[in-house]
Design a protein around this motif. Structure first.
Motif, PDB file in Angstrom:
ATOM      1  N   VAL A 279      -3.691  29.977  43.037  1.00 17.29           N
ATOM      2  CA  VAL A 279      -2.966  29.769  41.787  1.00 17.29           C
ATOM      3  C   VAL A 279      -1.475  29.979  42.060  1.00 17.29           C
ATOM      4  O   VAL A 279      -1.093  30.486  43.120  1.00 17.29           O
ATOM      5  N   LYS A 280      -0.659  29.598  41.103  1.00 22.10           N
ATOM      6  CA  LYS A 280       0.793  29.735  41.232  1.00 22.10           C
ATOM      7  C   LYS A 280       1.350  30.425  39.993  1.00 22.10           C
ATOM      8  O   LYS A 280       1.075  30.021  38.868  1.00 22.10           O
ATOM      9  N   PHE A 281       2.090  31.522  40.215  1.00 18.64           N
ATOM     10  CA  PHE A 281       2.675  32.266  39.095  1.00 18.64           C
ATOM     11  C   PHE A 281       4.131  31.845  38.881  1.00 18.64           C
ATOM     12  O   PHE A 281       4.890  31.678  39.834  1.00 18.64           O
ATOM     13  N   ILE A 282       4.486  31.721  37.600  1.00 20.77           N
ATOM     14  CA  ILE A 282       5.871  31.454  37.201  1.00 20.77           C
ATOM     15  C   ILE A 282       6.305  32.545  36.233  1.00 20.77           C
ATOM     16  O   ILE A 282       5.618  32.816  35.236  1.00 20.77           O
ATOM     17  N   TYR A 283       7.421  33.192  36.530  1.00 21.29           N
ATOM     18  CA  TYR A 283       7.936  34.279  35.687  1.00 21.29           C
ATOM     19  C   TYR A 283       8.938  33.724  34.686  1.00 21.29           C
ATOM     20  O   TYR A 283       9.975  33.172  35.052  1.00 21.29           O
ATOM     21  N   GLU A 284       8.587  33.871  33.393  1.00 25.62           N
ATOM     22  CA  GLU A 284       9.529  33.477  32.339  1.00 25.62           C
ATOM     23  C   GLU A 284      10.644  34.511  32.196  1.00 25.62           C
ATOM     24  O   GLU A 284      11.734  34.203  31.699  1.00 25.62           O
ATOM     25  N   ASP A 285      10.383  35.734  32.620  1.00 25.25           N
ATOM     26  CA  ASP A 285      11.376  36.817  32.589  1.00 25.25           C
ATOM     27  C   ASP A 285      11.340  37.523  33.949  1.00 25.25           C
ATOM     28  O   ASP A 285      10.318  38.092  34.341  1.00 25.25           O
TER      29      ASP A 285
END
Length: 332
Positions: A279-285
């Motif tokens: 999976v791939k994580f994206i940080y909005e903050d």
């Protein structure tokens, strides 16, 4: 064909005339080939089972290798008889025994003709030794088939699931793993392959040595990996992604079955989950990356199960879109 002559041939005690007689007979029909193979298996494997607890394996292998070398020098024809002696050492290596990881069992181990099938069910992990002496660790819900042919020098593996390999080098017998139409070829190395049908991906991670991964429809269908690299191939589109992890060994956390976090940062945790679960994580903050957590999970837990626990201890939410997971900080 006189069975006594066949037995002498398999034991390496036949005369030159008998050797030629057996090899001519062997070439006459597939039925003869099958009969000789079955007789070999009965003779050598039966003997190994009977004495496996008392035999000095290293000495036995050394002796067999010595016999092979002598036979090479005195047999001028193609080395069919040498091949039979050579596979006696493979049978000895296989019958040293299956080595199980602590507390873990194999679902099924069987042999049909010269194929060896190893299965694990969900939640099981296992370690074993293949007939060629290579070591393999299997993750849960994995099927591995080892095709051991007396007439083909290649070591062929069919894999569905996930497995880590430590391959015994043999430049005359390439080690090939087939997984969902993707072929990984090695001579002697350490690598991990994940190939689950429901994911439509084959993911190969190399730790030592080199491997060549072949994709049937990619523009450049051969990829030579170096240690630390992970290659992902989509088995529907054959698109590829090559990455190099700073901590590639984290891919193997599944072998112990546990994820233990002790004041790990969120960034460290998500990096591990990315490697284990594709999976791939994206940080909005960006401030979420430094949040720290302590806890213990099973490697069988899905990313959502881990995140659902963590989000109750810190102020964040997440939103999943396929293999993309967006982390969002809650407003206090």
């Amino acid at each position: 064909m006189d069975e006594a002559i066949l037995m002498n041939y398999l034991r390496g005690t036949s005369s030159n005339e008998e050797t030629k007689q057996v090899e001519d007979w062997y070439d006459e029909s597939p039925e003869n080939k099958k009969m000789l193979e079955q007789l070999y298996y009965t003779l050598f494997v039966g003997d190994r089972i009977e004495v496996m607890n008392a035999v000095d394996t290293e000495a036995s292998l050394a002796k067999i290798k010595s016999i092979i070398e002598e036979k090479k020098q005195r047999v001028e024809r193609k080395h069919l008889s040498m091949r039979w002696s050579r596979y006696a050492s493979l049978a000895a290596a296989f019958l040293v025994g299956l080595v199980f990881a602590g507390g873990v069992g194999l679902g099924v181990i069987s042999h049909k003709k010269t194929d060896y099938t190893i299965l694990t069910t969900g939640g099981q992990r296992a370690q074993t030794v293949l007939p060629d002496g290579s070591k393999v660790w299997l993750n849960g819900s994995t099927k591995l088939v080892y095709h051991s042919s007396f007439w083909n020098s290649k070591r062929q593996i069919d894999l569905s699931g996930e497995a880590y390999f430590e391959v015994t080098p043999d430049k005359y017998a390439p080690f090939i793993v087939n997984s969902n139409h993707i072929k990984t070829s090695v001579l002697g190395t350490k690598f991990n392959i994940r190939s689950r049908e429901e994911d439509n991906k084959v993911i190969a991670t190399l730790f030592e040595g080199s491997v060549q991964v072949e994709s049937p429809q990619a523009t450049n269908n051969n990829y030579l990996l170096t240690p630390g690299q992970t290659l992902t191939i989509d088995t529907k589109t054959y698109q590829t992604e090559l990455v190099e992890y700073a901590e590639p060994a984290e891919v193997l956390l599944w072998i112990n079955g546990k994820l233990i976090f002790k004041q790990h940062s969120m960034l460290e945790i998500t990096n591990i989950i990315e490697k284990l679960c594709d999976v791939k994580f994206i940080y909005e903050d960006e401030t979420l990356k430094t949040e720290r957590f302590t806890g213990e999970f099973s490697t069988d837990n899905l990313p959502d199960e881990i995140l659902n626990v963590l989000m109750h201890t810190k102020h964040f939410n997440y939103k999943r879109e396929g293999r993309i997971i967006r982390l969002i900080k809650k407003s206090i």
